[in-house]
Scaffold this active site. Structure first.
Site, short mmCIF file in Angstrom:
data_model
loop_
_atom_site.label_atom_id
_atom_site.label_comp_id
_atom_site.label_asym_id
_atom_site.label_seq_id
_atom_site.Cartn_x
_atom_site.Cartn_y
_atom_site.Cartn_z
N SER A 100 -21.25 83.10 45.78
CA SER A 100 -20.55 84.35 46.15
C SER A 100 -20.17 84.99 45.47
O SER A 100 -19.99 85.00 44.15
CB SER A 100 -19.53 83.69 47.14
OG SER A 100 -18.36 84.72 47.22
N TYR A 145 -11.31 78.04 47.53
CA TYR A 145 -12.59 78.06 47.75
C TYR A 145 -13.68 78.77 46.67
O TYR A 145 -14.59 78.35 46.50
CB TYR A 145 -12.89 78.99 49.07
CG TYR A 145 -14.10 79.45 49.41
CD1 TYR A 145 -15.18 78.97 49.80
CD2 TYR A 145 -14.32 80.86 49.16
CE1 TYR A 145 -16.47 79.65 50.15
CE2 TYR A 145 -15.74 81.54 49.29
CZ TYR A 145 -16.72 80.79 49.91
OH TYR A 145 -17.98 81.43 50.12
N LYS A 153 -16.99 77.51 44.10
CA LYS A 153 -18.16 78.29 43.76
C LYS A 153 -18.52 78.44 42.30
O LYS A 153 -19.68 78.10 41.88
CB LYS A 153 -18.38 79.63 44.39
CG LYS A 153 -18.41 79.91 46.07
CD LYS A 153 -19.50 78.90 46.42
CE LYS A 153 -19.71 78.98 48.02
NZ LYS A 153 -20.38 78.28 48.68
P1 NAD Z 1 -20.95 78.44 58.35
O1 NAD Z 1 -19.86 77.53 58.11
O2 NAD Z 1 -21.47 79.25 59.22
O3 NAD Z 1 -22.15 77.26 57.63
C1 NAD Z 1 -22.02 76.41 56.85
C2 NAD Z 1 -22.49 75.04 57.68
O4 NAD Z 1 -22.30 73.87 56.65
C3 NAD Z 1 -21.90 74.62 58.64
O5 NAD Z 1 -22.63 74.43 60.10
C4 NAD Z 1 -21.01 73.51 58.83
O6 NAD Z 1 -20.94 72.60 59.70
C5 NAD Z 1 -21.89 72.77 57.54
N1 NAD Z 1 -20.96 71.80 56.77
C6 NAD Z 1 -19.89 72.06 55.98
N2 NAD Z 1 -19.61 71.06 55.32
C7 NAD Z 1 -20.64 69.98 55.53
C8 NAD Z 1 -20.78 68.67 54.95
N3 NAD Z 1 -20.28 68.01 54.36
N4 NAD Z 1 -21.92 68.08 55.52
C9 NAD Z 1 -22.85 68.82 56.22
N5 NAD Z 1 -22.72 69.91 56.83
C10 NAD Z 1 -21.63 70.46 56.37
O7 NAD Z 1 -20.99 79.05 56.73
P2 NAD Z 1 -21.92 80.43 56.42
O8 NAD Z 1 -21.44 81.76 56.72
O9 NAD Z 1 -23.30 80.02 56.95
O10 NAD Z 1 -22.14 80.21 54.74
C11 NAD Z 1 -23.21 79.52 54.22
C12 NAD Z 1 -22.97 79.11 52.82
O11 NAD Z 1 -22.62 80.65 52.27
C13 NAD Z 1 -21.48 78.74 52.26
O12 NAD Z 1 -21.76 77.84 51.51
C14 NAD Z 1 -20.53 79.50 52.22
O13 NAD Z 1 -19.48 79.45 51.19
C15 NAD Z 1 -21.83 80.85 51.45
N6 NAD Z 1 -21.12 82.31 51.63
C16 NAD Z 1 -20.88 82.69 52.98
C17 NAD Z 1 -20.48 83.99 52.87
C18 NAD Z 1 -20.13 84.57 54.02
O14 NAD Z 1 -19.29 85.43 54.15
N7 NAD Z 1 -20.38 84.07 55.42
C19 NAD Z 1 -20.20 84.60 51.88
C20 NAD Z 1 -20.58 84.08 50.25
C21 NAD Z 1 -20.88 82.70 50.38
N1 UFG Z 2 -10.44 93.23 56.68
C1 UFG Z 2 -9.58 94.18 57.43
N2 UFG Z 2 -9.10 93.67 58.39
C2 UFG Z 2 -9.65 92.16 58.86
C3 UFG Z 2 -10.32 91.62 58.26
C4 UFG Z 2 -10.76 92.21 56.96
O1 UFG Z 2 -9.08 95.24 57.21
O2 UFG Z 2 -9.37 91.91 60.07
C5 UFG Z 2 -10.80 94.11 55.47
C6 UFG Z 2 -10.37 93.41 54.12
O3 UFG Z 2 -9.13 93.55 53.86
C7 UFG Z 2 -11.31 93.74 53.19
C8 UFG Z 2 -12.73 94.08 54.07
O4 UFG Z 2 -12.25 94.31 55.50
O5 UFG Z 2 -11.15 94.90 52.50
C9 UFG Z 2 -13.66 93.03 54.27
O6 UFG Z 2 -12.98 91.55 54.35
P1 UFG Z 2 -13.67 90.40 54.91
O7 UFG Z 2 -12.79 89.10 54.87
O8 UFG Z 2 -14.93 90.62 55.81
O9 UFG Z 2 -14.53 90.08 53.39
P2 UFG Z 2 -14.17 89.57 51.95
O10 UFG Z 2 -14.91 90.82 51.22
O11 UFG Z 2 -12.60 89.63 51.78
O12 UFG Z 2 -14.68 88.18 51.75
C10 UFG Z 2 -16.01 87.85 51.63
C11 UFG Z 2 -16.32 86.72 51.97
C12 UFG Z 2 -15.92 85.68 51.26
C13 UFG Z 2 -15.87 85.98 49.92
C14 UFG Z 2 -15.59 87.15 49.60
C15 UFG Z 2 -15.82 87.51 47.90
O13 UFG Z 2 -15.97 86.24 53.41
O14 UFG Z 2 -16.50 84.16 51.37
O15 UFG Z 2 -16.23 87.94 50.36
O16 UFG Z 2 -16.96 87.36 47.62
F1 UFG Z 2 -15.28 84.96 49.18
#
Ligand code: NAD
Ligand code: UFG
Length: 340
Positions: free
Chosen positions: A124, A150, A154
């Site tokens: 991330s 969290y 990472k």
């Molecule tokens: P998500 O929660 O939709 O998917 C993660 C999946 O992992 C889920 O289906 C959950 O059931 C499964 N899981 C969690 N722990 C487990 C375990 N111990 N064993 C087996 N399965 C398990 O999340 P996502 O948005 O698809 O994110 C996927 C990856 O990307 C994550 O590692 C997340 O940290 C990373 N990531 C996501 C974002 C974002 O904004 N969505 C941003 C940066 C990084």
């Molecule tokens: N925001 C609002 N209102 C909301 C939700 C978000 O104003 O209800 C704003 C936040 O303050 C931020 C922007 O929208 O300025 C984006 O927020 P998100 O929560 O959608 O995303 P972030 O950038 O905070 O977080 C994302 C991922 C995390 C990751 C982080 C840093 O969701 O997993 O980027 O990489 F850790």
């Protein structure tokens, strides 16, 4: 090539599984369903015409994971599984450290036991912390500093994989640092299904637009940005999914050792710009109020994506309007997500 996708029924894993199946990779999903539904497997099949193999399994269950590897013999693993709620993680740190770190360590041991040497890991932009200046480049010095457990998982997993690659020169690990994934599959049958009140901006807006939430709360408009709201690098989930296929391509070309790539678009949009884009997609305004700042938010974060293009030939193609249109279509067709 057979790819084992951990967390494959989750948001990003499901879209990546679609892209892999469409490119004729074999897909084996391992997920414990703690944040997703098994129904996603049906949706993947409906889109691609192919059914991925699915195992409900917690990655920390080493004996069961070994059985799966013995039965499936994957060539590569994409490791999405993990807990990801930034705001929840300080309240239950042990749950986050145990789930995210133990899962990864167990997975690595089993991969080693079965001679599987190709891994893509979901990292991330959070690993850049608050000291680097955008556009963020992969060679920015990482400070061991995150604002929540969290984020620390990472940073720690990136370090574990770095050390593991040093000790095992034939191991290939691609660390993909995602910026802000939004959007859904263009069919509207697969998308993001957050449980409870969404933490992230896009699902909060789409739920507001379909009447599930009253109005969006914008967290602060007094940041040092042109309109005062925070700037992020939003990337369409299908572009992100294709980034994983590009990483698998590195393995097919004979291996790569340890690689780190940003997956973003390279462009930042403010919260208000995102709100306006969603209003355009919906043909009506997004109701919102301005609230105070949310703790831990950085004013501005966006990627330098040149390295991913130079080395993997990947770049994001979809626009913010595409992201909003697809996210909204998914929400309208599935107001309650994957609810049975
Ligand atoms: P998500 O929660 O939709 O998917 C993660 C999946 O992992 C889920 O289906 C959950 O059931 C499964 N899981 C969690 N722990 C487990 C375990 N111990 N064993 C087996 N399965 C398990 O999340 P996502 O948005 O698809 O994110 C996927 C990856 O990307 C994550 O590692 C997340 O940290 C990373 N990531 C996501 C974002 C974002 O904004 N969505 C941003 C940066 C990084
Ligand atoms: N925001 C609002 N209102 C909301 C939700 C978000 O104003 O209800 C704003 C936040 O303050 C931020 C922007 O929208 O300025 C984006 O927020 P998100 O929560 O959608 O995303 P972030 O950038 O905070 O977080 C994302 C991922 C995390 C990751 C982080 C840093 O969701 O997993 O980027 O990489 F850790």
């Amino acid at each position: 090539m057979k790819v084992l996708v951990t967390g494959g029924t989750g948001y990003i894993g499901s879209h990546t599984s679609v892209v892999l199946l469409e490119q004729n990779y074999e897909v084996v999903i391992v997920d414990n369903l703690c944040n997703s539904k098994e129904m996603v497997v049906d949706r993947i099949q409906a889109i691609t015409g192919k059914r991925p193999v699915f195992y409900r399994c917690d990655l920390r269950d080493e004996a069961r994971l070994e059985e799966i590897f013995r039965a499936e013999r994957p060539d590569a693993v994409i490791h999405f599984a993990g807990l990801k709620a930034v705001g929840e993680s300080p309240k239950v740190p042990l749950k986050y450290y145990d789930n995210n770190l133990s899962s990864t360590l167990t997975l690595l041991r089993v991969m080693e036991a079965f001679g599987v040497r190709n891994l893509v890991f979901s990292s991330s932009a959070t690993v850049y912390g608050d000291r680097a200046t955008p556009p963020l480049r992969e060679d920015a010095p990482l400070v061991f500093s995150a604002t929540n457990p969290y984020g620390f998982t990472k940073i720690m997993i990136e370090q574990i994989l770095t050390d593991y690659c040093k000790a095992n020169p034939s191991f290939n690990a691609v660390l993909l640092r995602y910026f802000n994934p939004v959007g859904a599959h263009e069919s509207g049958t697969m998308g993001e299904d957050p449980s409870g009140i969404p933490n992230n901006l896009a699902p909060y807006i789409t739920q507001t637009l379909v009447g599930k939430r009253e109005k969006l709360h914008i967290f602060g408009n007094d940041y040092p940005t042109p309109d005062g709201t925070c700037i992020r690098d939003y990337i369409h989930v299908m572009d992100l999914a294709k980034g994983h296929m590009a990483a698998i391509g590195l393995f097919e070309r004979g291996g790569c050792g340890l690689k780190v790539y940003n997956l973003g678009t390279g462009h930042g949009f403010s919260v208000l710009e995102v709100v306006n884009a969603f209003s355009r997609a919906a043909g009506k305004p997004v109701p919102y109020v301005i609230d105070g700042r949310r703790e831990g938010d950085l004013p501005e974060s966006y990627a330098d994506c040149e390295k991913a293009y130079r080395e993997m030939g990947w770049k994001a193609e979809k626009t913010l309007d595409d992201m909003c249109r697809d996210a909204l279509r998914w929400q309208e067709k599935n107001p309650n997500g994957y609810a049975e």
